[in-house]
Each structure stands twice: as structure tokens, then as C-alpha cells.
Scaffold this motif. Structure first.
Motif: not given
Length: 233
Positions: A30-34, A19-21, A112-114
Motif C-alpha cells: 500500500l505504501k508503494l501504491v500511495l 476498487y482497482v487495488y 495510481s499514477s493516473s
């Protein structure tokens, strides 16, 4: 039953992250988010060791049946330590990234980190407490809310960094850790007190911060702009 437990452990966090993405007007890689999500999960490991070490020290100094101990435990041994490690992931791996260039980006990476952290933490709680714990942690997932708030202040700090406004940058960096810590500590203190009257305050508090988090997501997505644009917050 185990499959349902596993689904309830992972699905809510992934749904919130999606949802946030999707709300991001200009999607981050997406690679950096994951990657941020995965490192956030790994950060749960040193967090556990620090928390246990602090707990053993505090328990030897303060009666663990008192409200004072509960306050110290929830706000400092848990909230501050967990928020610090989630904050550290973003500071160490994302803060200097050229992709962190828009105001909404702070929310994406901090959430993402949380949520990576939340999934790893949920595994411990859920497989110890079973399906009931999985359901409760599905409906009362605070880490994503704390990540949203952290991200808003992180983006503001990044904005001031571009304009070499060190005082404003440092203030907002501090707030990106302090405000989520206060929210987290309050959340844990009210939820884990065992006092029925305080639990009612927890419900009201939780509803309020959920509404605030959704407001911030929509507001920051709607007003998303480059961090190097000279706008005041």
C-alpha cells in the motif's frame, strides 16, 4: 457547498483506486501504491508548464478557432503531454521495482499514477467552475480508464523484458503510451468540441471505453500470474 465540492473532487478517484487495488489477487504494498499516487499528483505541476508553453507556441502559428487547432491541442498539447508524465512516473519509480512482478500490477500502478494526477487536476477545474464542474468530472472521469489501458501494455512490456525480447518489450512500452494518448485525445476532442452532434459520439465513446476498462480489470485480475511465467499474450 464547499465541503461537498471537495468531497466530489477527491472521493471518485479514491473510490476507483480502492476498487482497482481490491481486485488485485496479490495486493501490492500500500505504501508503494500511495507513493505512486502522490507522485502522479505532483507530476501535474510540470505538465501544466509544458502545456502552457506549447499552447502559446501553437496559438501563434494556427488559428485557434479551427478544428485543426482543436485536434493539435487535444491530442498533442494535452493528451500526449499528460499521458507522458503519468507514464514517466511509473517508468521512473515502478518499472524496475521487484514488486512489479505480476500481470495485474501494471494496472494498479498506472491507475495510481493516473488518479493522483486526476485529483490534482480536478482541484484546478473544480475550484474555478464550482459544484457543477465537480459533478461533471465525477461522472466523466477519463484518467482512470486511460490508466487501466496503460497498465495492461506496461505489464506486457515488463513480461517481455524478463525474457529479453527487446522488440516486443519496446513495442508494448510504446503502446502503453500511444493507446492511452489516442483515447485521451479522442475523449477531449469529442467532449470539448462544442458541437452537439459530436457530443453524442462522445457519450457513445465514453460508454464503450468504460465497459472496456472494466472488462480489462476483471480479465487481468482473473488471469493474474507471474510475469516470469512463459506465457504468450
Amino acid at each position: 457547498m464547499e465541503i461537498l465540492t471537495i468531497i466530489l473532487t477527491f472521493l471518485p478517484s479514491l473510490a476507483v483506486l480502492f476498487y482497482v487495488y481490491k481486485k488485485d489477487p496479490k495486493h501490492e504494498p500500500l505504501k508503494l501504491v500511495l507513493k505512486t499516487f502522490l507522485i502522479g499528483a505532483i507530476s501535474c505541476i510540470p505538465t501544466v508548464f509544458v502545456e502552457l508553453s506549447l499552447e502559446s507556441v501553437t496559438a501563434s502559428l494556427i488559428d485557434n478557432q479551427t478544428y485543426f487547432y482543436s485536434f493539435i491541442d487535444n491530442f498533442f498539447q494535452v493528451a500526449l503531454v499528460e499521458e507522458f508524465f503519468k507514464w514517466l512516473v511509473v517508468m521512473f519509480f515502478i518499472w524496475k521495482s521487484s514488486f512489479f512482478d505480476d500481470t495485474y500490477d501494471g494496472i494498479v500502478y498506472c491507475v495510481s499514477s493516473s488518479l493522483g494526477f486526476a485529483i490534482f487536476e480536478n482541484i484546478f477545474y473544480v475550484f474555478d467552475g464550482g459544484l457543477e464542474v465537480a459533478v461533471l468530472r465525477t461522472f466523466f472521469a477519463g484518467h482512470s480508464i486511460f490508466g487501466v489501458v496503460m497498465g495492461v501494455y506496461m505489464s506486457r512490456a515488463r513480461h517481455y523484458k524478463y525474457y529479453c525480447k527487446e522488440s516486443q518489450k519496446n513495442t508494448n512500452l510504446a503502446l502503453s503510451l500511444i493507446i492511452p494518448t489516442i483515447l485521451h485525445g479522442t475523449y477531449d476532442f469529442l467532449c470539448g468540441s462544442g458541437d452537439g452532434s459530436l457530443f453524442m459520439f462522445f457519450i457513445l465513446f465514453y460508454i464503450s471505453i468504460v465497459i472496456w476498462a472494466f472488462y480489462l480489470i476483471k480479465k487481468e485480475a482473473r488471469n493474474d500470474h507471474s510475469l516470469i511465467e512463459n506465457r504468450d499474450y
